[in-house]
Write an enzyme that holds these catalytic residues in place. Structure first.
Site, short mmCIF file in Angstrom:
data_model
loop_
_atom_site.label_atom_id
_atom_site.label_comp_id
_atom_site.label_asym_id
_atom_site.label_seq_id
_atom_site.Cartn_x
_atom_site.Cartn_y
_atom_site.Cartn_z
N GLY A 99 4.31 36.36 21.16
CA GLY A 99 4.90 35.03 21.31
C GLY A 99 5.24 34.47 19.94
O GLY A 99 4.60 34.81 18.94
N GLN A 111 7.66 28.61 13.48
CA GLN A 111 7.09 29.73 12.71
C GLN A 111 8.14 30.45 11.87
O GLN A 111 7.78 31.20 10.96
CB GLN A 111 6.38 30.72 13.64
CG GLN A 111 5.14 30.12 14.31
CD GLN A 111 4.46 31.12 15.22
OE1 GLN A 111 4.82 31.25 16.38
NE2 GLN A 111 3.50 31.85 14.67
N CYS A 122 -2.56 34.95 15.79
CA CYS A 122 -1.30 34.24 15.55
C CYS A 122 -0.60 34.87 14.35
O CYS A 122 -1.24 35.14 13.34
CB CYS A 122 -1.61 32.77 15.26
SG CYS A 122 -0.14 31.78 14.95
N LEU A 123 0.71 35.07 14.48
CA LEU A 123 1.46 35.68 13.38
C LEU A 123 1.46 34.79 12.13
O LEU A 123 1.69 35.29 11.03
CB LEU A 123 2.90 35.97 13.81
CG LEU A 123 3.04 37.01 14.93
CD1 LEU A 123 4.49 37.12 15.38
CD2 LEU A 123 2.52 38.37 14.48
N HIS A 167 -0.77 28.32 23.69
CA HIS A 167 -0.85 28.58 22.24
C HIS A 167 0.49 28.25 21.58
O HIS A 167 0.54 27.55 20.55
CB HIS A 167 -1.23 30.05 22.03
CG HIS A 167 -1.18 30.53 20.61
ND1 HIS A 167 -2.29 31.01 19.95
CD2 HIS A 167 -0.16 30.61 19.72
CE1 HIS A 167 -1.95 31.34 18.71
NE2 HIS A 167 -0.65 31.13 18.55
N GLU A 168 1.58 28.73 22.19
CA GLU A 168 2.91 28.51 21.58
C GLU A 168 3.31 27.04 21.66
O GLU A 168 3.93 26.50 20.72
CB GLU A 168 3.97 29.39 22.26
CG GLU A 168 3.74 30.89 22.15
CD GLU A 168 3.50 31.37 20.73
OE1 GLU A 168 4.05 30.77 19.79
OE2 GLU A 168 2.76 32.35 20.57
N HIS A 193 2.05 25.03 18.85
CA HIS A 193 2.88 25.13 17.63
C HIS A 193 3.94 24.03 17.60
O HIS A 193 4.27 23.52 16.53
CB HIS A 193 3.59 26.48 17.56
CG HIS A 193 2.76 27.60 17.04
ND1 HIS A 193 2.25 27.63 15.76
CD2 HIS A 193 2.36 28.76 17.61
CE1 HIS A 193 1.57 28.75 15.58
NE2 HIS A 193 1.63 29.46 16.69
#
Ligand code: NI
Length: 168
Positions: free
Chosen positions: A46, A51, A94-95, A136-137, A140
């Site tokens: 995701g 990001q 997370c990236l 989670h996304e 962000h």
């Protein structure tokens, strides 16, 4: 399509509240194509637009297993219409916080409304990994990272570790 750089902590842009998208057009679809390619290359499941430095309420996701064909999903202006009282823990990563994993507790089921790649309104129920990932996304989009759900000690330690890796 083009790969974008993924921001990592403590980049202050990750704290921004992203803005609603007003029009689903080819420029937005080009951004979503870049985001998907960037997510696959990372690799991740995701990615939110912030990001890659774009403060727009846009998310891409693909939860297909390695032995399944790709199942790209696109979420524009997503909203949670309902969340279950029941919660479930999941070991998240997370990236933007590379190589850090920790357990976060979130509602186990949610009902969503969003615009898809074509700008059509979709309503959907999510549970399991899908529910975890979309929550989670969506965090962000509000400038919240999964480490913000952890203790201050764990959060500070995670940010310090990422900074150290980057410096190495
Ligand atoms: Ni993330």
């Amino acid at each position: 399509m083009a790969l974008r750089d993924i921001l990592t902590v403590p980049d202050p842009r990750l704290k921004l509240v992203s803005q609603d998208v007003e029009r689903v057009d080819d420029a937005l679809r080009a951004l979503m194509d870049d985001m998907l390619e960037t997510m696959y290359a990372a690799p991740g499941i995701g990615l939110a637009a912030i990001q890659v430095g774009e403060p727009k309420r846009v998310i891409v996701m693909d939860l297909a297993r390695e032995d399944e064909p790709p199942q790209p999903r696109y979420f524009i202006n997503p909203q949670i219409l309902w969340a279950s009282e029941e919660t479930a823990p999941y070991e998240e990563g997370c990236l933007s916080v590379p190589d850090i994993y920790d357990e976060v507790e979130r509602p186990a089921q949610v009902k969503l409304r969003y615009l898809d790649y074509q700008g059509e309104t979709v309503e959907e129920d999510a549970e399991g990994l899908y529910a975890v990932c979309i929550q989670h996304e969506m965090d962000h989009l509000n400038g919240v990272l999964f480490i913000d759900h952890l203790s201050r000690l764990k959060r500070d330690r995670a940010v310090a570790k990422v900074k150290k890796q980057k410096a190495a």
